[in-house]
Design a protein around this motif. Structure first.
Motif, PDB file in Angstrom:
ATOM      1  N   GLN A  31      43.526  46.831  43.342  1.00 48.68           N
ATOM      2  CA  GLN A  31      43.563  45.552  42.994  1.00 48.68           C
ATOM      3  C   GLN A  31      42.321  45.018  42.498  1.00 48.68           C
ATOM      4  OE1 GLN A  31      46.108  45.536  41.745  1.00 48.68           O
ATOM      5  NE2 GLN A  31      47.680  43.629  42.307  1.00 48.68           N
ATOM      6  N   ARG A  32      41.525  45.080  43.258  1.00 49.88           N
ATOM      7  CA  ARG A  32      39.912  45.154  42.299  1.00 49.88           C
ATOM      8  C   ARG A  32      39.341  45.859  41.445  1.00 49.88           C
ATOM      9  NH1 ARG A  32      38.984  43.082  47.952  1.00 49.88           N
ATOM     10  NH2 ARG A  32      37.585  44.277  48.324  1.00 49.88           N
ATOM     11  N   LEU A  33      39.474  46.925  42.402  1.00 48.79           N
ATOM     12  CA  LEU A  33      38.921  48.230  41.249  1.00 48.79           C
ATOM     13  C   LEU A  33      39.475  48.427  39.718  1.00 48.79           C
ATOM     14  CD1 LEU A  33      37.347  50.420  40.764  1.00 48.79           C
ATOM     15  CD2 LEU A  33      39.408  52.117  41.917  1.00 48.79           C
ATOM     16  N   PHE A  34      41.047  47.796  39.980  1.00 50.52           N
ATOM     17  CA  PHE A  34      41.777  47.414  38.627  1.00 50.52           C
ATOM     18  C   PHE A  34      41.033  46.414  37.976  1.00 50.52           C
ATOM     19  CE2 PHE A  34      44.818  50.751  40.255  1.00 50.52           C
ATOM     20  CZ  PHE A  34      44.991  51.665  39.310  1.00 50.52           C
ATOM     21  N   ILE A  35      41.142  45.494  38.674  1.00 53.54           N
ATOM     22  CA  ILE A  35      40.221  43.971  37.696  1.00 53.54           C
ATOM     23  C   ILE A  35      39.007  44.278  36.938  1.00 53.54           C
ATOM     24  CG2 ILE A  35      39.437  41.704  38.034  1.00 53.54           C
ATOM     25  CD1 ILE A  35      41.707  41.326  39.589  1.00 53.54           C
ATOM     26  N   ALA A  36      37.955  45.135  38.169  1.00 56.95           N
ATOM     27  CA  ALA A  36      36.944  45.788  37.618  1.00 56.95           C
ATOM     28  C   ALA A  36      36.576  46.545  36.127  1.00 56.95           C
ATOM     29  CB  ALA A  36      36.422  46.461  38.525  1.00 56.95           C
ATOM     30  N   LEU A  37      38.627  47.564  36.419  1.00 58.33           N
ATOM     31  CA  LEU A  37      38.220  47.747  34.971  1.00 58.33           C
ATOM     32  C   LEU A  37      38.415  47.705  33.728  1.00 58.33           C
ATOM     33  CD1 LEU A  37      40.450  50.999  36.590  1.00 58.33           C
ATOM     34  CD2 LEU A  37      37.597  51.429  36.064  1.00 58.33           C
ATOM     35  N   ALA A  38      39.267  46.434  34.047  1.00 59.42           N
ATOM     36  CA  ALA A  38      40.182  45.532  33.341  1.00 59.42           C
ATOM     37  C   ALA A  38      39.078  44.695  32.503  1.00 59.42           C
ATOM     38  CB  ALA A  38      41.389  45.189  33.573  1.00 59.42           C
ATOM     39  N   LEU A  39      37.534  44.939  33.852  1.00 54.39           N
ATOM     40  CA  LEU A  39      36.706  43.913  32.935  1.00 54.39           C
ATOM     41  C   LEU A  39      35.377  44.221  32.297  1.00 54.39           C
ATOM     42  CD1 LEU A  39      36.260  41.361  35.702  1.00 54.39           C
ATOM     43  CD2 LEU A  39      37.155  40.583  33.217  1.00 54.39           C
ATOM     44  N   ILE A  40      35.751  46.085  31.894  1.00 57.60           N
ATOM     45  CA  ILE A  40      34.314  46.627  31.936  1.00 57.60           C
ATOM     46  C   ILE A  40      33.673  46.711  30.364  1.00 57.60           C
ATOM     47  CG2 ILE A  40      35.414  48.539  30.765  1.00 57.60           C
ATOM     48  CD1 ILE A  40      34.555  50.338  33.756  1.00 57.60           C
ATOM     49  N   ASN A  41      35.469  46.256  29.649  1.00 63.32           N
ATOM     50  CA  ASN A  41      34.707  45.672  28.113  1.00 63.32           C
ATOM     51  C   ASN A  41      34.669  44.602  28.120  1.00 63.32           C
ATOM     52  OD1 ASN A  41      37.034  45.212  28.473  1.00 63.32           O
ATOM     53  ND2 ASN A  41      38.011  45.383  26.659  1.00 63.32           N
ATOM     54  N   ASP A  42      33.764  44.257  28.717  1.00 64.37           N
ATOM     55  CA  ASP A  42      33.944  41.765  28.618  1.00 64.37           C
ATOM     56  C   ASP A  42      34.995  41.443  27.740  1.00 64.37           C
ATOM     57  OD1 ASP A  42      32.272  40.283  29.575  1.00 64.37           O
ATOM     58  OD2 ASP A  42      30.547  40.201  27.807  1.00 64.37           O
ATOM     59  N   PRO A  43      35.767  41.502  28.030  1.00 61.54           N
ATOM     60  CA  PRO A  43      37.339  41.013  26.680  1.00 61.54           C
ATOM     61  C   PRO A  43      36.977  39.734  27.447  1.00 61.54           C
ATOM     62  CG  PRO A  43      38.289  41.969  29.292  1.00 61.54           C
ATOM     63  CD  PRO A  43      36.591  41.827  29.544  1.00 61.54           C
ATOM     64  N   GLU A  44      37.927  39.030  26.147  1.00 59.41           N
ATOM     65  CA  GLU A  44      38.044  38.116  25.756  1.00 59.41           C
ATOM     66  C   GLU A  44      38.615  37.690  25.644  1.00 59.41           C
ATOM     67  OE1 GLU A  44      37.906  37.103  21.025  1.00 59.41           O
ATOM     68  OE2 GLU A  44      37.003  39.180  21.025  1.00 59.41           O
TER      69      GLU A  44
END
Lengths: 247, 305
Positions: free
Chosen positions: B138-151
């Motif tokens: 789950q934390r890895l998926f959050i890392a992937l979701a944050l990888i592009n520094d999303p707004e």
């Protein structure tokens, strides 16, 4: 391009980390070559038009590589990526998820060429393999066969929804195809009834084409094979485009 | 007024004539944690995936980060991060490879090594995906979701399947992400999660929003009623509690007595009554209303786990 290369590299690592796919695609054809080579040797015989047993079984083994890559590796990977929602995860990025499918396609073609090269090398070193045709023509026939059989695999990945069902169908197609198409046992040794039935197996036409071009025969002698393989490709691609789902 | 990041108007989406989401309208403001809560099957995932552009809506309007067509605008995906309710990666991909691969898909990214450190995954960098625990995945998926520094970050059922400790760690993490200036749109079927984490909550049931406000306001809308729950060793007439001015209702559920009431002295009076009658009480518990009660009051149903 950089994206594609990154994805391709990782898909390639994943391929070689998986024992089953590596064994069936690369290991099995080598074992078959060594097995039949050690039984029959490679003396020229009139049965094979002046070629030896190994000379005809090497191009036939190419067909085994193609069918494993196209009917097993490709659809099972795609369906498992869909079933596990890996494709969906890629849809959350700016990348077009088709790139994953394309990477799988290219990967399996290159693995196929690699496997074929290993067979040629071993055949030459151990059995003094004869190669009357041209490398370029044979590569072309190999590519056409990949395009056709891989499209069929893509069609399976489109109509089947679970890894369980696609694995079952793959195996059911795989066994008759490798044993009855002339890919393992040369068609010269198969009974008439089976030869009739084998006309319905796409792989039979791959074997005939590859063996013919390998032996240096002209493309003009294989119009039937070419039409069937291209027909399978067009049919599969059209249906797949219509029914393929990312989820 | 704060800047609107997402505006949804009259969203409708059905599957084979079954309406999943019916005429939903809501807005999400910059830098808030907006939560959508409701039971499984209420339409949360359908809503969030329509906003993400992963599903096509039947009708209605969705405006997100100034874009009007989330389904077709490819640019959107560079500005948002998505954690799906259900997803996975190939079993034998390494954490490092997953981070590198997803980094390569975006025009602008942040250093994935920093991300892994922040998410406490640094020592797993060479592990296969299949070797990770549920919380690590789950934390890895959050890392992937944050990888592009999303707004804007989407979290769909973030803590399902996590043990309570991992869930609390996750909540701290989400607060940190918000404090860095990001906006978060999350769904959950845990009322407690919504109450602790969200700035505003939309309660959704059977495809409709039945309430939308801050958790505090939603709870206060129920009134200030509290409950004192206990069991007694000896019999004690329940009527005696009703003589206390602040008490509104008394119930006996099994061998437990539940006294409802409100006011500052309510709890004190109930306990003094017991003590002055020398009644021995056990397992005493004082409950204030929570989002769970709000959901019950609004829909007449308990939320299903």
């Amino acid at each position: 391009m950089e994206k594609f290369f990154k994805i391709f590299t990782i898909e390639m690592k994943l391929f070689f980390r998986d024992f089953t796919s590596t064994f069936f695609t690369l290991g099995m054809p080598i074992m078959l070559l060594l097995l039949f080579g050690s039984i029959y040797g490679n003396k020229p015989t009139p049965v094979f038009g002046g070629l030896g047993s190994v000379d005809v079984s090497v191009p036939a083994d190419f067909a085994i590589i193609i069918v494993v890559a196209g009917i097993m590796n490709l659809p099972i990977t795609i369906v498992s990526y869909r079933e596990k929602k890996i494709l969906k995860r890629f849809r959350c990025t700016p990348m077009n998820p088709s790139m994953i499918l394309f990477a799988q396609f290219v990967l399996n073609i290159l693995v196929g060429f690699f496997g074929a090269a290993v067979l040629i090398l071993l055949g030459k070193l151990i059995y003094g393999l004869r190669f009357p045709g041209s490398i370029f023509q044979t590569a072309l026939a190999f590519l056409l066969s990949c395009a056709s059989i891989f499209s069929l695999g893509f069609f399976l990945a489109s109509i089947l929804k679970t890894v369980r069902s696609v694995s079952a169908v793959s195996f059911i197609l795989y066994f008759p195809m490798i044993f009855l198409s002339g890919a393992t046992l040369p068609s010269e040794f198969l009974p008439k009834g089976i030869l009739k039935f084998s006309q319905f197996l796409p792989l039979t036409h791959v074997v005939n084409l590859l063996r013919g071009i390998w032996a240096g025969k002209s493309w003009g002698l294989f119009n039937k094979e070419i039409i069937i393989l291209v027909g399978i490709m067009i049919f599969s691609v059209l249906i797949s485009i219509k029914i393929f789902r990312w989820e | 007024m704060d800047k609107k990041i997402v505006e949804v108007k009259n969203l409708r989406k059905g599957y084979n004539e079954v309406t999943a989401v019916d005429n939903l309208s809501f807005e999400i403001y910059e830098n808030e944690i907006f939560g959508m809560v409701g039971p499984n099957g209420a339409g949360k995932t359908t809503t969030i995936e329509c906003v993400e552009g992963l599903r096509n809506k039947d009708s209605g309007e969705i405006k997100i980060l100034g874009l009007n067509n989330p389904e077709t605008d490819g640019d959107l995906k560079t500005k948002i991060g998505i954690q799906l309710q259900e997803s996975s990666l190939p079993e034998r991909i390494k954490v490092r490879e997953a981070m590198e691969m997803f980094s390569s898909l975006y025009p602008r990214t942040i250093d994935w090594k920093d991300l892994l450190a922040k998410l406490n995954l640094t020592e797993k960098v060479n592990s296969y995906f299949r070797e990770l625990s549920g919380g690590q995945k789950q934390r890895l998926f959050i890392a992937l979701a944050l990888i592009n520094d999303p707004e804007l970050l989407f979290l769909d059922e973030l803590s399902t399947g996590l043990d309570p400790q991992a869930r609390h760690t996750m909540w701290d993490l989400i607060r940190d992400i918000r404090n860095e200036g990001k906006t978060i749109f999350m769904t959950t079927h845990y009322m407690e999660e919504a109450e602790r984490l969200c700035d505003r909550v939309a309660i959704i049931d059977r495809g409709k929003i039945v309430a939308l406000d801050t958790p505090q306001n939603l709870v206060q809308s129920l009134g200030k009623e509290m409950r004192v729950i206990f069991s007694l060793e000896n019999d004690f007439p329940l009527e005696n509690f009703k003589k206390i001015e602040e008490v509104t209702e008394v119930e006996k559920i099994g061998d437990r007595i539940v006294v409802h009431g409100e006011g500052e002295e309510f709890v004190y009076r109930v306990i003094s009554l017991l003590m002055s009658n020398k009644m021995k009480f056990r397992e005493i518990k004082i409950e204030q209303p929570n989002l769970e009660d709000v959901f019950l009051a609004l829909t007449g149903e308990k939320i299903r786990e």
